[in-house]
Write a protein that holds these residues in place. Structure first.
Motif, PDB file in Angstrom:
ATOM      1  N   ALA A  80       0.821  -1.220   0.000  1.00  0.00           N
ATOM      2  CA  ALA A  80       0.000   0.000   0.000  1.00  0.00           C
ATOM      3  C   ALA A  80       0.850   1.263   0.000  1.00  0.00           C
ATOM      4  O   ALA A  80       0.388   2.323  -0.436  1.00  0.00           O
ATOM      5  N   PHE A  81       2.103   1.152   0.458  1.00  0.00           N
ATOM      6  CA  PHE A  81       2.961   2.327   0.496  1.00  0.00           C
ATOM      7  C   PHE A  81       3.235   2.879  -0.903  1.00  0.00           C
ATOM      8  O   PHE A  81       3.453   4.072  -1.074  1.00  0.00           O
ATOM      9  N   VAL A  82       3.210   2.018  -1.914  1.00  0.00           N
ATOM     10  CA  VAL A  82       3.427   2.484  -3.284  1.00  0.00           C
ATOM     11  C   VAL A  82       2.350   3.501  -3.657  1.00  0.00           C
ATOM     12  O   VAL A  82       2.645   4.584  -4.170  1.00  0.00           O
ATOM     13  N   GLU A  83       1.099   3.153  -3.379  1.00  0.00           N
ATOM     14  CA  GLU A  83       0.003   4.067  -3.729  1.00  0.00           C
ATOM     15  C   GLU A  83       0.000   5.308  -2.854  1.00  0.00           C
ATOM     16  O   GLU A  83      -0.407   6.383  -3.302  1.00  0.00           O
ATOM     17  N   MET A  84       0.443   5.160  -1.619  1.00  0.00           N
ATOM     18  CA  MET A  84       0.529   6.340  -0.752  1.00  0.00           C
ATOM     19  C   MET A  84       1.534   7.339  -1.324  1.00  0.00           C
ATOM     20  O   MET A  84       1.241   8.534  -1.411  1.00  0.00           O
ATOM     21  N   VAL A  85       2.701   6.856  -1.715  1.00  0.00           N
ATOM     22  CA  VAL A  85       3.718   7.741  -2.303  1.00  0.00           C
ATOM     23  C   VAL A  85       3.199   8.327  -3.613  1.00  0.00           C
ATOM     24  O   VAL A  85       3.407   9.504  -3.899  1.00  0.00           O
ATOM     25  N   ALA A  86       2.493   7.516  -4.394  1.00  0.00           N
ATOM     26  CA  ALA A  86       1.963   7.987  -5.679  1.00  0.00           C
ATOM     27  C   ALA A  86       0.953   9.121  -5.500  1.00  0.00           C
ATOM     28  O   ALA A  86       0.747   9.904  -6.424  1.00  0.00           O
ATOM     29  N   GLN A  87       0.356   9.224  -4.333  1.00  0.00           N
ATOM     30  CA  GLN A  87      -0.638  10.265  -4.080  1.00  0.00           C
ATOM     31  C   GLN A  87      -0.061  11.507  -3.418  1.00  0.00           C
ATOM     32  O   GLN A  87      -0.790  12.400  -3.015  1.00  0.00           O
ATOM     33  N   LEU A  88       1.256  11.570  -3.330  1.00  0.00           N
ATOM     34  CA  LEU A  88       1.928  12.740  -2.765  1.00  0.00           C
ATOM     35  C   LEU A  88       2.334  13.712  -3.865  1.00  0.00           C
ATOM     36  O   LEU A  88       2.660  13.303  -4.972  1.00  0.00           O
ATOM     37  N   THR A  89       2.359  14.982  -3.525  1.00  0.00           N
ATOM     38  CA  THR A  89       2.924  15.982  -4.423  1.00  0.00           C
ATOM     39  C   THR A  89       4.411  16.118  -4.092  1.00  0.00           C
ATOM     40  O   THR A  89       4.845  15.726  -2.996  1.00  0.00           O
ATOM     41  N   PRO A  90       5.184  16.691  -4.989  1.00  0.00           N
ATOM     42  CA  PRO A  90       6.595  16.936  -4.661  1.00  0.00           C
ATOM     43  C   PRO A  90       6.772  17.781  -3.387  1.00  0.00           C
ATOM     44  O   PRO A  90       7.670  17.523  -2.594  1.00  0.00           O
ATOM     45  N   ASP A  91       5.888  18.764  -3.182  1.00  0.00           N
ATOM     46  CA  ASP A  91       5.970  19.577  -1.966  1.00  0.00           C
ATOM     47  C   ASP A  91       5.701  18.740  -0.719  1.00  0.00           C
ATOM     48  O   ASP A  91       6.343  18.923   0.314  1.00  0.00           O
ATOM     49  N   GLU A  92       4.761  17.810  -0.794  1.00  0.00           N
ATOM     50  CA  GLU A  92       4.470  16.955   0.358  1.00  0.00           C
ATOM     51  C   GLU A  92       5.667  16.063   0.676  1.00  0.00           C
ATOM     52  O   GLU A  92       5.969  15.822   1.853  1.00  0.00           O
ATOM     53  N   ALA A  93       6.356  15.596  -0.347  1.00  0.00           N
ATOM     54  CA  ALA A  93       7.569  14.798  -0.122  1.00  0.00           C
ATOM     55  C   ALA A  93       8.625  15.651   0.576  1.00  0.00           C
ATOM     56  O   ALA A  93       9.307  15.176   1.495  1.00  0.00           O
ATOM     57  N   ARG A  94       8.738  16.928   0.183  1.00  0.00           N
ATOM     58  CA  ARG A  94       9.703  17.823   0.837  1.00  0.00           C
ATOM     59  C   ARG A  94       9.314  18.068   2.296  1.00  0.00           C
ATOM     60  O   ARG A  94      10.180  18.135   3.173  1.00  0.00           O
ATOM     61  N   ILE A  95       8.019  18.202   2.571  1.00  0.00           N
ATOM     62  CA  ILE A  95       7.562  18.385   3.956  1.00  0.00           C
ATOM     63  C   ILE A  95       7.952  17.173   4.792  1.00  0.00           C
ATOM     64  O   ILE A  95       8.509  17.307   5.879  1.00  0.00           O
ATOM     65  N   LEU A  96       7.689  15.978   4.287  1.00  0.00           N
ATOM     66  CA  LEU A  96       8.015  14.767   5.039  1.00  0.00           C
ATOM     67  C   LEU A  96       9.513  14.639   5.281  1.00  0.00           C
ATOM     68  O   LEU A  96       9.950  14.277   6.370  1.00  0.00           O
ATOM     69  N   LYS A  97      10.299  14.967   4.269  1.00  0.00           N
ATOM     70  CA  LYS A  97      11.754  14.877   4.412  1.00  0.00           C
ATOM     71  C   LYS A  97      12.276  15.889   5.433  1.00  0.00           C
ATOM     72  O   LYS A  97      13.264  15.629   6.112  1.00  0.00           O
ATOM     73  N   SER A  98      11.598  17.019   5.572  1.00  0.00           N
ATOM     74  CA  SER A  98      12.062  18.077   6.465  1.00  0.00           C
ATOM     75  C   SER A  98      11.654  17.858   7.919  1.00  0.00           C
ATOM     76  O   SER A  98      12.157  18.542   8.801  1.00  0.00           O
ATOM     77  N   MET A  99      10.757  16.934   8.170  1.00  0.00           N
ATOM     78  CA  MET A  99      10.246  16.748   9.539  1.00  0.00           C
ATOM     79  C   MET A  99      11.345  16.245  10.465  1.00  0.00           C
ATOM     80  O   MET A  99      12.016  15.277  10.168  1.00  0.00           O
TER      81      MET A  99
END
Length: 188
Positions: A80-99
């Motif tokens: 399920a993590f594949v689809e979760m990542v697929a539903q992220l925007t590039p900005d959301e990925a940056r937010i997660l990486k910055s946490m």
């Protein structure tokens, strides 16, 4: 032919990315990836293209496939993590990486007007400050991350009070404050 070549090149880039991640692991610890992870991840990775703006998402897919191939971490990789990542925007990925914290304070400001007029709800948070994201969309980002179960909007004050107190002692500049607002109808 161009479509297949483009997809094939994307899969090859993912394979190279994963190989690099696993090169320090002993061969005995490398297992074949489950096709329920590798197949969908390869497709999503290839569809992202090569732009710098999606590098964080490509990294997430590569990390997921690499984890699924590492005997010590394979149980942590869920299809399920594949689809979760697929539903992220590039900005959301940056937010997660910055946490860097387990909890971030969110301050809700509510204008509780009476009658049929809308209620204005504003949320202020330090999450996402200082990174290159579209601050005008932070409400959408947090809503999506919550919907996916990646973030949780908790009404508990455990830890949030300390985070808020720390934040108020050295708040970010007012121009950098992530301000989120939505208009909602007042519920009777």
């Amino acid at each position: 032919d161009l479509l297949v070549a483009g997809f094939s090149a994307g899969v090859d880039r993912l394979a190279a990315h994963v190989t690099t991640k696993l090169e320090s692991r002993p061969a005995v610890d490398i297992i074949p990836p489950p096709q329920t992870i590798a197949g969908p991840a390869a497709l999503r990775y290839a569809l992202l293209g090569e732009g710098d703006e999606v590098a964080g998402l490509r990294e997430m897919f590569a990390n997921l496939v690499a984890a699924s191939m590492d005997r010590g971490h394979a149980a942590d990789a869920h299809p399920a993590f594949v689809e979760m990542v697929a539903q992220l925007t590039p900005d959301e990925a940056r937010i997660l990486k910055s946490m860097q914290h387990d909890a971030y304070a969110v301050i809700r400001v509510i204008d509780a007007t009476t009658g049929p007029s809308p209620t204005r709800v504003c949320r202020l948070t330090s999450l996402g400050l200082g990174i290159d994201i579209d601050q005008s969309r932070i409400e959408q980002y947090l809503s999506n991350l919550t919907r996916l179960g990646i973030l949780r909007d908790s009404t508990s004050l455990d830890g949030a009070v300390d985070d808020y107190n720390s934040w108020t002692r050295s708040p970010p500049s007012s121009t950098g404050l992530a301000r989120m607002s939505t208009t909602r109808r007042r519920q009777s």
